[in-house]
Design an enzyme around this catalytic site. Structure first.
Site, PDB file in Angstrom:
ATOM      1  CG  HIS A  59      11.861   5.574  51.258  1.00 59.82           C
ATOM      2  ND1 HIS A  59      12.804   5.144  50.357  1.00 59.82           N
ATOM      3  CD2 HIS A  59      10.728   5.796  50.531  1.00 59.82           C
ATOM      4  CE1 HIS A  59      12.268   5.107  49.147  1.00 59.82           C
ATOM      5  NE2 HIS A  59      11.001   5.490  49.227  1.00 59.82           N
TER       6      HIS A  59
ATOM      7  CG  ASP B 297      14.272  10.584  53.780  1.00 60.76           C
ATOM      8  OD1 ASP B 297      13.814  11.522  53.090  1.00 60.76           O
ATOM      9  OD2 ASP B 297      14.066   9.388  53.512  1.00 60.76           O
TER      10      ASP B 297
ATOM     11  CD  GLN C 246       6.811  11.668  51.144  1.00 59.90           C
ATOM     12  OE1 GLN C 246       5.934  12.513  50.978  1.00 59.90           O
ATOM     13  NE2 GLN C 246       7.130  10.793  50.211  1.00 59.90           N
TER      14      GLN C 246
ATOM     15  CE  LYS D 261       9.625  11.414  47.131  1.00 60.20           C
ATOM     16  NZ  LYS D 261       8.709  10.394  46.650  1.00 60.20           N
TER      17      LYS D 261
ATOM     18  CB  CYS E  80      10.109   2.316  49.148  1.00 64.14           C
ATOM     19  SG  CYS E  80       9.852   2.141  47.406  1.00 64.14           S
TER      20      CYS E  80
HETATM   21  N1  PLP Z   1      12.625   9.086  51.395  1.00 65.67           N
HETATM   22  C1  PLP Z   1      11.299   9.173  51.497  1.00 65.67           C
HETATM   23  C2  PLP Z   1      10.693   9.442  52.827  1.00 65.67           C
HETATM   24  C3  PLP Z   1      10.495   9.032  50.373  1.00 65.67           C
HETATM   25  O1  PLP Z   1       9.165   9.120  50.498  1.00 65.67           O
HETATM   26  C4  PLP Z   1      11.107   8.800  49.134  1.00 65.67           C
HETATM   27  C5  PLP Z   1      10.279   8.598  47.923  1.00 65.67           C
HETATM   28  O2  PLP Z   1       9.143   8.218  47.972  1.00 65.67           O
HETATM   29  C6  PLP Z   1      12.504   8.733  49.075  1.00 65.67           C
HETATM   30  C7  PLP Z   1      13.229   8.871  50.216  1.00 65.67           C
HETATM   31  C8  PLP Z   1      13.214   8.512  47.783  1.00 65.67           C
HETATM   32  O3  PLP Z   1      13.061   9.640  46.976  1.00 65.67           O
HETATM   33  P1  PLP Z   1      13.594   9.621  45.464  1.00 65.67           P
HETATM   34  O4  PLP Z   1      13.001   8.399  44.832  1.00 65.67           O
HETATM   35  O5  PLP Z   1      13.082  10.897  44.889  1.00 65.67           O
HETATM   36  O6  PLP Z   1      15.081   9.565  45.540  1.00 65.67           O
END
Ligand code: PLP
Length: 443
Positions: free
Chosen positions: A159, A236, A239, A262, A400
């Site tokens: 991401h 990260d 998900q 999430k 993203c």
């Molecule tokens: N990492 C992953 C895998 C994501 O799916 C997301 C959000 O969709 C993020 C990071 C960023 O999360 P946040 O916008 O809650 O900081």
């Protein structure tokens, strides 16, 4: 007075370490009455008032959980109660209301510790989300450890939140970014990863479950390999935490990042897990109130970790609401959630595969909660718009994660992302909706 408050916080945070052990051990320590043995997921769906509505004349089918999950009434009620009866600033008031708010806010740290099985409460840093957590590590750990020529390994399926902060710190420090390629089936090329690792590697930052493909990565193996070269590992977990049990001691990663919104919690709150040995050394990332020990114009000294990283008035309500979300998920059981979602995602995969012209992006062996697909003749945003007319919410676009879409040579996909409150009927409605969308195009 300052000393009293710091002492209070210190004792609230510092407890006996919690040693390894699986998530199932944690569940076995919970009172039996709080565990639902045979989970009725149809009943659980009723906990979410938002799902009980019509959109564009059709009952809502919510399949955009990867972007943000829905909130059960219990969590919304907890937020409401805090706002109506408990609100005060935390960590700084001697009055009862402030102390109560502080207790409730700090309780979240204890609950998160148990939820992801970290050793200490002070390994849990409050942030505003996964993005903020990764920026914290990139800036603080990076400024402490990276120098010219050092290497940061990312994967091609990250991401943007796990790409851009590393690019920014690489530019400042002279470190270099290396990228693990992704195979045609949407899995990481582990042989290529092994060949990228060297003594120059200072950080490996990878996604646990891909938001664009659904691939579940072997994070324990990735971590062990990185540690052989003395590199730190950030996972990260945006998900993964909402969909499966996560045990940070078992993975043995150095950092783990995720977001409350999430996992049935509120927006504006997130977590950074960091091993104590790292957090204790890392410099603050932001300055201001709460993160200091003493301030003068000549010299400022800093608070202990994790408070050193939590400058200013925090998102108190969101933090307290997150504890309610953790309670809610724990009561259902993350193992039950994972099993139920696995069954659902497999059903979805089989049903969608039958649709003529539909092509999955990524067919990994281990998939969690995400079904990402394209039609060569129809743009994803057309599919998404037509599905919305049928009350079906999906995400379309690059999610993203532009580098991985470029890898598969597609500008956008349609992504259905599931949660435990989704049903087979939701999948059937999605299949009908896609056939309806297809009927507008001739090919
Ligand atoms: N990492 C992953 C895998 C994501 O799916 C997301 C959000 O969709 C993020 C990071 C960023 O999360 P946040 O916008 O809650 O900081």
């Amino acid at each position: 007075m300052t000393v009293l408050i710091i002492n209070y916080l210190y004792h609230a945070l510092f407890e006996q370490p919690h040693r390894g052990g699986s998530i199932s051990n944690i569940y076995s320590q919970m009172p039996q009455s709080s565990i639902i043995s045979k989970v009725d997921f149809d009943k659980i769906r009723k906990d979410f008032p938002v799902l009980d509505q019509k959109v564009n004349g059709h009952p809502l089918v919510y399949l955009d959980n990867g972007a943000s999950s829905q909130m059960p009434a219990k969590v919304a009620d907890r937020l409401d109660h805090y706002h109506r009866y408990e609100h005060a600033n935390v960590h700084r008031g001697i009055h009862t209301l402030s102390q109560k708010a502080t207790d409730a806010y700090e309780e979240t740290r204890r609950k998160i510790r148990g939820f992801i099985n970290s050793r200490y409460n002070e390994e849990i840093v409050y942030t505003t989300g996964t993005t903020d957590s990764i920026n914290l590590v990139a800036n603080s750990f990076g400024s402490l450890h990276f120098k010219e020529g050092d290497e940061i390994i990312l994967s091609q399926m990250e991401h943007h939140a796990n790409i851009v902060p590393w690019q920014m710190i690489a530019e400042k420090t002279g470190a270099v970014i290396r990228v693990i390629p992704v195979l045609d089936n949407g899995e990481l090329d582990m042989e290529a990863y092994k060949s990228l690792l060297s003594k120059k590697t200072k950080m490996v930052a990878v996604i646990h479950v891909s938001n664009a493909l659904g691939t579940v990565n072997p994070v324990k193996e990735i971590t062990a390999l990185a540690h052989e070269f003395g590199a730190a590992v950030l996972i990260d977990g945006a998900q993964s935490v909402p969909h499966q049990p996560v045990d940070v001691q078992d993975i043995d990663c150095d950092f783990y990042a995720f977001s409350a919104h999430k996992m049935c919690g509120p927006t504006g709150f997130g977590i950074l897990y960091g091993k104590k040995e790292h957090l204790d050394q890392m410099p603050p990332y932001r300055g201001g109130g709460d993160m200091i020990d003493k301030v003068s114009f000549e010299e400022t000294t800093y608070n202990v970790a994790p408070l050193r990283f939590e400058a200013g008035t925090p998102p108190i309500a969101a933090g307290i609401g997150t504890a309610a979300a953790v309670d809610y998920l724990t009561q259902i059981g993350m193992k039950n959630i994972a099993e139920h979602e696995q069954e659902l995602v497999q059903y979805g995969y089989e049903q969608l595969k039958k649709i003529e012209g539909l092509r999955f992006i990524g067919e990994p062996e281990h998939r969690a909660s995400v079904l990402s697909f394209v039609f060569d003749e129809i743009h994803a945003s057309d599919i998404g718009t037509l599905l919305d007319k049928r009350g079906i919410a999906v995400r379309t676009g690059h999610h993203c994660a532009q580098p991985i879409l470029r890898r598969f040579d597609v500008p956008a996909t349609t992504r259905a992302s599931l949660s435990f409150y989704n049903t087979r009927e939701d999948i059937d409605r999605l299949v009908d909706g896609i056939e309806y969308a297809k009927s507008f195009f001739e090919f």
